[in-house]
Motif scaffolding. Structure first.
Motif, PDB file in Angstrom:
ATOM      1  N   UNK A 198      -2.598  14.684 -19.192  1.00  0.00           N
ATOM      2  CA  UNK A 198      -2.018  13.816 -18.812  1.00  0.00           C
ATOM      3  C   UNK A 198      -0.626  14.034 -18.678  1.00  0.00           C
ATOM      4  N   UNK A 199       0.172  15.432 -18.845  1.00  0.00           N
ATOM      5  CA  UNK A 199       1.079  15.409 -18.482  1.00  0.00           C
ATOM      6  C   UNK A 199       1.138  15.876 -17.266  1.00  0.00           C
ATOM      7  N   UNK A 200       0.848  15.895 -16.432  1.00  0.00           N
ATOM      8  CA  UNK A 200       0.569  16.116 -14.829  1.00  0.00           C
ATOM      9  C   UNK A 200       0.420  14.435 -14.305  1.00  0.00           C
ATOM     10  N   UNK A 201       0.213  13.415 -15.195  1.00  0.00           N
ATOM     11  CA  UNK A 201       0.437  12.479 -15.112  1.00  0.00           C
ATOM     12  C   UNK A 201       1.831  11.807 -13.189  1.00  0.00           C
ATOM     13  N   UNK A 202       2.623  12.077 -14.367  1.00  0.00           N
ATOM     14  CA  UNK A 202       3.846  11.461 -13.845  1.00  0.00           C
ATOM     15  C   UNK A 202       4.022  11.678 -12.129  1.00  0.00           C
ATOM     16  N   UNK A 203       4.255  13.562 -12.326  1.00  0.00           N
ATOM     17  CA  UNK A 203       4.435  14.358 -11.413  1.00  0.00           C
ATOM     18  C   UNK A 203       3.345  13.673 -10.074  1.00  0.00           C
ATOM     19  N   UNK A 204       2.197  13.351 -10.835  1.00  0.00           N
ATOM     20  CA  UNK A 204       0.924  13.299  -9.003  1.00  0.00           C
ATOM     21  C   UNK A 204       1.586  11.972  -9.374  1.00  0.00           C
ATOM     22  N   UNK A 205       2.118  10.864  -9.996  1.00  0.00           N
ATOM     23  CA  UNK A 205       1.635   9.875  -9.405  1.00  0.00           C
ATOM     24  C   UNK A 205       3.622   9.789  -8.201  1.00  0.00           C
ATOM     25  N   UNK A 206       4.890  10.387  -8.998  1.00  0.00           N
ATOM     26  CA  UNK A 206       5.754  10.121  -7.798  1.00  0.00           C
ATOM     27  C   UNK A 206       5.508  11.462  -6.328  1.00  0.00           C
ATOM     28  N   UNK A 207       4.471  12.070  -6.666  1.00  0.00           N
ATOM     29  CA  UNK A 207       4.552  12.927  -5.470  1.00  0.00           C
ATOM     30  C   UNK A 207       3.348  11.703  -4.357  1.00  0.00           C
ATOM     31  N   UNK A 208       2.751  11.508  -4.565  1.00  0.00           N
ATOM     32  CA  UNK A 208       2.026  11.060  -4.173  1.00  0.00           C
ATOM     33  C   UNK A 208       2.304   9.440  -3.364  1.00  0.00           C
TER      34      UNK A 208
ATOM     35  N   UNK B 292       0.920  -1.331  -0.260  1.00  0.00           N
ATOM     36  CA  UNK B 292      -0.149   0.478  -0.262  1.00  0.00           C
ATOM     37  C   UNK B 292       0.902   1.330  -0.075  1.00  0.00           C
ATOM     38  N   UNK B 293       0.392   1.820  -0.703  1.00  0.00           N
ATOM     39  CA  UNK B 293       1.013   3.690  -0.821  1.00  0.00           C
ATOM     40  C   UNK B 293       0.116   4.035  -0.775  1.00  0.00           C
ATOM     41  N   UNK B 294      -0.151   4.659   0.638  1.00  0.00           N
ATOM     42  CA  UNK B 294      -1.450   5.406   1.237  1.00  0.00           C
ATOM     43  C   UNK B 294      -1.840   7.541   0.774  1.00  0.00           C
ATOM     44  N   UNK B 295      -2.161   8.207   0.883  1.00  0.00           N
ATOM     45  CA  UNK B 295      -2.405   8.711   1.381  1.00  0.00           C
ATOM     46  C   UNK B 295      -3.816   9.536   1.722  1.00  0.00           C
ATOM     47  N   UNK B 296      -4.118  10.631   2.140  1.00  0.00           N
ATOM     48  CA  UNK B 296      -5.143  11.030   3.168  1.00  0.00           C
ATOM     49  C   UNK B 296      -6.414  10.329   2.537  1.00  0.00           C
ATOM     50  N   UNK B 297      -6.446  10.707   0.922  1.00  0.00           N
ATOM     51  CA  UNK B 297      -7.684  10.436   0.256  1.00  0.00           C
ATOM     52  C   UNK B 297      -8.230   9.551  -1.092  1.00  0.00           C
ATOM     53  N   UNK B 298      -6.288   9.146  -1.285  1.00  0.00           N
ATOM     54  CA  UNK B 298      -6.134   7.804  -1.810  1.00  0.00           C
ATOM     55  C   UNK B 298      -4.905   7.442  -1.833  1.00  0.00           C
ATOM     56  N   UNK B 299      -5.063   6.504  -2.735  1.00  0.00           N
ATOM     57  CA  UNK B 299      -4.453   4.912  -2.711  1.00  0.00           C
ATOM     58  C   UNK B 299      -3.457   4.138  -3.715  1.00  0.00           C
ATOM     59  N   UNK B 300      -2.149   3.372  -3.503  1.00  0.00           N
ATOM     60  CA  UNK B 300      -1.665   2.577  -4.590  1.00  0.00           C
ATOM     61  C   UNK B 300      -1.424   1.412  -3.868  1.00  0.00           C
ATOM     62  N   UNK B 301      -2.399   0.468  -4.680  1.00  0.00           N
ATOM     63  CA  UNK B 301      -2.022  -1.218  -3.793  1.00  0.00           C
ATOM     64  C   UNK B 301      -0.884  -2.192  -4.528  1.00  0.00           C
ATOM     65  N   UNK B 302      -0.929  -3.037  -4.524  1.00  0.00           N
ATOM     66  CA  UNK B 302       0.009  -4.155  -5.468  1.00  0.00           C
ATOM     67  C   UNK B 302       0.300  -5.560  -4.639  1.00  0.00           C
ATOM     68  N   UNK B 303      -0.577  -6.003  -5.307  1.00  0.00           N
ATOM     69  CA  UNK B 303      -0.900  -7.693  -4.868  1.00  0.00           C
ATOM     70  C   UNK B 303      -0.315  -8.423  -5.728  1.00  0.00           C
ATOM     71  N   UNK B 304       0.851 -10.009  -4.947  1.00  0.00           N
ATOM     72  CA  UNK B 304       1.664 -10.914  -6.123  1.00  0.00           C
ATOM     73  C   UNK B 304       0.936 -12.262  -6.878  1.00  0.00           C
ATOM     74  N   UNK B 305       1.582 -12.456  -7.769  1.00  0.00           N
ATOM     75  CA  UNK B 305       0.915 -12.932  -8.684  1.00  0.00           C
ATOM     76  C   UNK B 305       1.887 -14.049  -8.658  1.00  0.00           C
TER      77      UNK B 305
END
Length: 515
Positions: free
Chosen positions: A287-297, A251-264
């Motif tokens: 879309x140019x803001x996607x990578x900065x958004x992702x790296x920040x969160x 889990x990469x947690x943030x106050x109102x969002x998150x990114x999760x990963x489950x193994x295969x």
């Protein structure tokens, strides 16, 4: 059910819940026909209903227990051999300029949930069904109507399969086969056809069903972390060819969002971004803001996926809503039942969607086994199923929604972590107290969901009272002692002393304890 039972059962939906329901019914001697809208789900070319792979699911005790009672001796052992144990959450973050990983175990007793490939689970269940003589599998059949009063259903066959001269399978003209509709009689129909269930829709035409559908203001998008290689980075917990720990839900947690990963089992990770719809809409527009958004969160996650691949997957994979459905009852008379997402679609934050659906199957057939194998007995069994299952389904829906906070905020909350440590300590060192965390009750037991909620609420009240006493009792003791000493040393008036009578008596008792 008794031997010789000739009940004809239609199962609509051949996913894990539908396949297990068909297996339970077939083991009781019923004549079972399974109808699935899509092609054979064991075929890699079959498109999932939500148009994503979503190959990873969390399998826990409820789902395991349902398969344990399926009557197929080797099924559970085979399924478990294809899973990966996840002992806890791995919380990813950043301290100063350093990436961090923090493991939070699921259970003080070492119990774990399992990552399972949905397609592989489905394949094993369907293979088991296909070997039974009283089961008929019908793919590419769309339910167009169902009358639970007359016990009739109608299907449109989308694509028919024919045998060629060399034994291969070929599709007939799809347009000519669409108009082909068949009518099928049944004794009981089991709706296992998902959140947008046609069985539920047609049942509602014959009964008064309370129905509630809601969406949360969060969208999700799927990503994939490839196996570890020189082309992508890995975290310190990388092992056995996985880019990060294979034995955690990440889990990469943030106050109102998150990114999760489950193994295969192929050493990749299936990942999901959950974010407010406004964020997703903004990223779609810019879309140019996607990578900065992702790296920040979600620090470090982009390097695991690969930056170019991350942008590509966000652009190509759908951005989907999260639905929650509650309804009641879950049956009609002796002839119709809904199970799984058809009865209680829920947000995925507790990993209980599939487990609850598989548990539906076990509970349903326990009630059927407890009643005579006739219409009257089946009517009573289905009534009992609804009576038990509706409050449990509503409860896990609520718990799943509440667990979103725990996953993206609670994992970093000192108060949440304190309560978890206290409950785990009591469970481990003082088991006679009966304390256990809510997560362990949901994931590692078969206690009814509604009972879990009541028990955890009671535990919370006890802990809160204990914390209050821990804080207030020393303060009250000090105040009582001080008043007792004050009265002894002062020459205040009787009126003033009477004003403190209650506190003085308490203070005197406490003062004697300390002198």
């Amino acid at each position: 059910m008794a031997k010789g039972d000739t009940t004809k059962c239609l199962v609509i939906g051949a996913g894990p819940v539908g396949a297990l329901a068909a297996l339970y019914a077939a083991r009781r001697g019923w004549n079972v026909e399974v109808y699935e809208l899509r092609g054979d789900l064991r075929d890699d070319s079959t498109t999932p209903l939500n148009f994503t792979k979503s190959i990873n699911l969390a399998l826990s005790e409820r789902g395991i227990n349902a398969m344990r009672h399926s009557g197929s001796d080797q099924l559970l052992e085979t399924v478990l051999s294809q899973t990966i144990p996840m002992y806890g959450r791995m919380i990813h973050g950043k301290a100063s300029s350093r990436l961090t990983e923090e493991s939070q175990q699921y259970d003080v007793h070492g119990r774990y949930i399992r990552a399972v490939d949905r397609a592989e689970l489905n394949k094993l269940l369907l293979d088991e069904l296909e070997n039974l003589p009283n089961v008929k599998l019908c793919f590419n059949h769309k339910l167009t109507g169902a009358d639970v009063r007359k016990r009739k259903a109608w299907f449109e066959q989308h694509v028919s399969r024919t045998q060629t001269a060399d034994g291969a399978q070929a599709d007939q003209d799809q347009n000519s086969s669409r108009s082909k509709e068949i009518e099928v009689d049944f004794d009981v129909i089991l709706g296992c056809d998902g959140a947008h269930s046609n069985v539920r829709h047609h049942m509602m035409k014959s009964m008064r069903m309370n129905y509630e559908q809601s969406y949360i203001d969060t969208l999700w998008c799927e990503f994939t972390i490839p196996p570890a290689s020189s082309a992508t980075k890995a975290t310190p917990s990388t092992r056995d060819g996985f880019a990060t720990s294979p034995n955690h839900l990440h889990i990469w947690p943030q106050s109102d969002k998150m990114f999760i990963a489950i193994p295969s089992t192929d050493k990749s990770f299936t990942c999901t971004l959950f974010a407010p719809s406004a964020d997703i809409t903004s990223l779609e527009k810019y879309p140019d803001g996607f990578l900065p958004f992702f790296e920040a969160n979600f620090p470090g996650a982009a390097d695991l996926v690969g930056r170019a691949e991350l942008r590509k997957q966000f652009a190509e994979n759908p951005h989907l809503p999260l639905i929650s459905i509650k309804c009641s009852p879950h049956h009609y008379g002796s002839s119709g039942v809904i199970l799984g997402d058809a009865a209680h679609a829920m947000v995925p934050f507790y990993g209980q969607g599939m487990n609850a659906g598989l548990e539906d199957v076990r509970v349903l057939f326990e009630h059927l086994d407890a009643h005579p194998p006739n219409i009257q007995g089946r009517t009573k069994a289905l009534e009992a199923y609804t009576t038990e299952r509706v409050p449990d389904a509503h409860t896990i829906n609520d718990l799943a929604l509440a667990n979103y906070w725990e996953m993206h905020a609670g994992v970093n909350s000192p108060l949440y972590l304190l309560r978890k440590k206290i409950e785990e300590f009591l469970s481990d060192k003082l088991p006679a107290t009966g304390f256990a965390t809510q997560y362990s009750r949901v994931s590692f037991s078969n206690q009814r969901y509604s009972e879990v909620a009541n028990t955890v609420a009671r535990q919370g009240r006890i802990l809160f009272s204990g914390m209050i006493l821990t804080v207030l009792l020393p303060a009250a003791s000090w105040a009582g002692w001080w008043l007792w000493r004050y009265q002894r040393s002062s020459h205040s008036t009787i009126k003033a002393a009477q004003g403190f009578t209650g506190l003085t008596m308490l203070g005197e008792r406490i003062g004697r304890m300390f002198t």
